[in-house]
Design an enzyme around this catalytic site. Sequence first.
Site, PDB file in Angstrom:
ATOM      1  N   ASP A 370       0.867  -1.165   0.000  1.00 52.68           N
ATOM      2  CA  ASP A 370       0.000   0.000   0.000  1.00 52.68           C
ATOM      3  C   ASP A 370       0.916   1.230   0.000  1.00 52.68           C
ATOM      4  O   ASP A 370       2.077   1.125   0.390  1.00 52.68           O
ATOM      5  CB  ASP A 370      -0.857  -0.047   1.274  1.00 52.68           C
ATOM      6  N   ASP A 732      -3.776  -1.650   5.490  1.00 50.35           N
ATOM      7  CA  ASP A 732      -4.205  -1.176   6.816  1.00 50.35           C
ATOM      8  C   ASP A 732      -5.723  -1.072   6.931  1.00 50.35           C
ATOM      9  O   ASP A 732      -6.264  -1.099   8.019  1.00 50.35           O
ATOM     10  CB  ASP A 732      -3.560   0.171   7.147  1.00 50.35           C
ATOM     11  N   ASP A 736      -8.409  -3.771   2.534  1.00 51.60           N
ATOM     12  CA  ASP A 736      -7.232  -4.598   2.260  1.00 51.60           C
ATOM     13  C   ASP A 736      -7.383  -6.024   2.794  1.00 51.60           C
ATOM     14  O   ASP A 736      -6.628  -6.910   2.412  1.00 51.60           O
ATOM     15  CB  ASP A 736      -5.988  -3.972   2.909  1.00 51.60           C
TER      16      ASP A 736
END
Length: 1054
Positions: A370, A732, A736
């Site tokens: 990410d 996070d 996800d």
Amino acid sequence: MEESMNEKSFKAWSWPVEQCLKEYKVKLNKGLSGYEVEKQREIFGWNELKKEKGKPLWRLVLEQFDDMLVKILLLAALISLVLAYLHGNETGKSGFEAYVEPFVIVLILILNAIVGIWQESNAEKALEALKEMQCDSVKVLRDGYLLLDLPARELVPGDIVELSVGDKVPADMRVTVLKTSTLRVEQSSLTGEAMPVLKGTNAIFMDDCELQAKENMVFAGTTVVNGSCVCIVVNTGMRTEIGKIQTQIHEASLEESDTPLKKKLDEFGNRLTTAIGLVCLTVWIINYKYFLTWELVNGWPTNFQFSFERCTYYFKIAVALAVAAIPEGLPAVITTCLALGTRKMAQKNAIVRKLPSVETLGCTTVICSDKTGTLTTNQMSVTEFFTLGGKTLASRIFHVQGTTYDPKDGGIIDWNCYNMDANLQAVAEICAICNDAGISYDGRVFKATGLPTEAALKVLVEKMGVPDSKVKNRIRDSQLAANYLIDRNTVKLGCCEWWTKRSKKVATLEFDRVRKSMSVIVCEPNGHNRLLVKGAVENLLERSSYIQLADGSIVPLDEPCRQLLLLRHLDMSSKGLRCLGLAYKDELGDLADYHTVNHSAHKKLLDPSCYSSIESDLVFVGVVGLRDPPRKEVREAMEDCRGAGIKVMVITGDNKSTAEAICQEIGLFSEGGNLQGRSYTGKEFMALSSSQQIEILSKPGGKVFSRAEPRHKQDIVRMLKEMGEIVAMTGDGVNDAPALKLADIGIAMGVTGTEVAKEASDMVLADDNFSTIVSAVAEGRSIYNNMKAFIRYMISSNIGEVISIFLTAALGIPECMIPVQLLWVNLVTDGPPATALGFNPADVDIMRKPPRRSNDALINPWVLFRYMVIGSYVGIATVGIFILWYTQPSFLGINLVGDGHTLIELSKLRNWGECSSWSNFTATPFTVGDGRLITFSDPCDYFSAGKVKAMTLSLSVLVAIEMFNSLNALSEDNSLIRMPPWRNPWLLVAMSVSLGLHCLILYVPFLSDMFGIVPLGLNEWLLVILVSAPVILIDEVLKLLGRRRKSRTKVKKA
């Protein structure tokens, strides 16, 4: 059901509000009736996430035994149990002793099953954490009445819901009316966007629309951070975006595959099963004449005679083979090594939740990361700002250091404007007062309270200081004093406070989507009102008529100057900066003397349509560039990944230009390089054919996927896994979680991560830092190398045991070791050295080698040959010393008959079963180490009860050889001269422990009786060491040959 399908196909975001209300047959001022609610609930059910049924305990228990090696051990335990029952009296054992072997085997299997069940039961907690994100109660309009506290689970599609600041959104809803000029929703956990998102009521005329673009929709589990609105419920329960994520998490958990090591051990188990079967068959074929005889009459076999007693003996051999071939201690040693690895990783801020992940990390080939919070700090900061100088075409650019909300983190480069000119004072005043944010400190990190961009502007003001030198010194002193206060949660922003006290705020003109700016009216020290404005650069320039120069003079904003400002803005935007224009206005007309709500011009401030006219004829001051900056350590971590042959792919919900700029800065792409074929939005990539997608993912180098939705992340991870890659995925947010669950290694953020992401992950980063992943990969590689060392060590020992039993059976001599002794060696004696090999120091170039392929053999042909040679020596030595004791008076000058035992010829030893037919055979009693005399009532007992000393010598040689062999395992190729034993002092300690445990069963009478052995004298120990030590010399020669073989291969390749 038909209505359900129609509902599902209704794309509320693409229709005007009136059409949405018509679709659900509801009025904004009335809401649904009680009858309509019940009707909708029959179709759509309750607004709650469905609980998936977990595996029942009995299923989990059975799955632990679905392994080939376990099945062999179970069969061995069953045979051993039957034999113990049938021949308990005959073997001289009674009570518990007769059942030691099956009991120990079953105990090992139960312990391994308990560990497996414990790991599995932790797997499904992510789904529970999702439920905590759902809100409890809501304000709903039904039958014309506003219900203030309706349980959220009772919502149905068509319900009219009111939301205000701080509310958690209870379902997926279409915004119908804004009750304030703006509505902002924090949805980063769902979409990955770094900033709260503005919402409106206008229809978005796109049928296939990504989540980020649905600006008229609010989603379950997100939070309202600014404004209030009225919405219509569109989707509830499992139909919401968060419900879809729950489904994806569950599907991903079903797709979980075994770790590379588990696959290799399973493959090894299947081969071992075949080998055990073949060896058993060979032993039975070689010895068939002992339990099956016949006579030949006219060329045909007749008068078959079968000896059940002799047949059961060979069943015992089969049990011994199974026990010898299977490294029973391996699961315990692997678990111990992984647990020690997790402790090491925890010290480096990587908290491992699932033990096998430690090993999988070592062969990671792709890291899908990410952007926000992992590669970047997730803290907005100003990196540069510019104002005009002394002329309209002369701009001054200031670069700002620091990447956090800590006002003391960095400063302004070459800042010499302590007595700030008029332009810089205007910048500081606007940033400080046109701002509602604050900074807090929780003892670990500085956090923004309010909007992140506004918090960053306040930090800039603190770095700029104030124009009054006396005040500046006073602020510095008060900040020093603040360091000693007990309550340091709220950070004192002295410079901002000075500005807000100097210029008192009297009114705020809220931000809206049309003018893209917000402003405040302040009362200056001279008593006059001034309008301070910040907003989108292009919009402010359109409404600006003047520009302020450094000396405070105001000149008309002409076209060349406007173009210069736009060019500077474009330059900053191309670096991925979020730009804010700053301006002010002194001539406020009706509002020039506005101070309270009783003023005649107050009605203008109540009507947002008047704001654009108030914010016209502005004096433009400058532009501030902000961003979520990359972490300092990430660039070096990217280099490490490149050197280690690991591909990095950035998958983010942020926009394309910002993602590309960050990726160039951290070194994923070269500065100014061509990004064609390396940067895609999620939608662009998914629109390609599968062959094109695979081609893009296969190419070397980094990739970035922006505006990615949860399903895009999952699809990319799935494709990479199908291509044979070992994928580590970071995340996070709730969005996800499915991809974290699907990846080989799911890595959640510890600081900013949601509980859902943490529960779905295999590992949690305590510092949210990408470089921590790279350190964890290095640790994982080191652990794998060490595991490989002890697995090979244990397997080579097992090969030796199998060869020794095979030789015993092939030669027809009495068994030189019984299963319970082999179990002791495999479990207890081998355990400490194998565990200590887990502490071998890591290679210095561990992150300069490409990742091992997941299909790389655990034991390659050369290593197998080496261990077959070593195993053969182990087998020959253990059987050899047994034969020596029975047949030779001395060996290498060591007297073997000092104890008074009877010597016999090898031929007699090989036909010991025919002892009863030998004439004049006698066996004299002999002494053992503790002075005890071993006697026989029947001379033939010399080959059963009388073999205790010979068997003890065999067992002691096996233990001693395995201790020496553990020194060989320190390095796969390096000699003990280059890798001396003291490089791993834990191994020397472990060898001492193992020898101590062996002495314990030799010299404690109760234990020596249980294991069927006797104490040894000094002379006999000397013999044991002389027979065992050559294993080091043999492996040193094999290592030398291996090094030469490798160097020849390298020369050929070159």
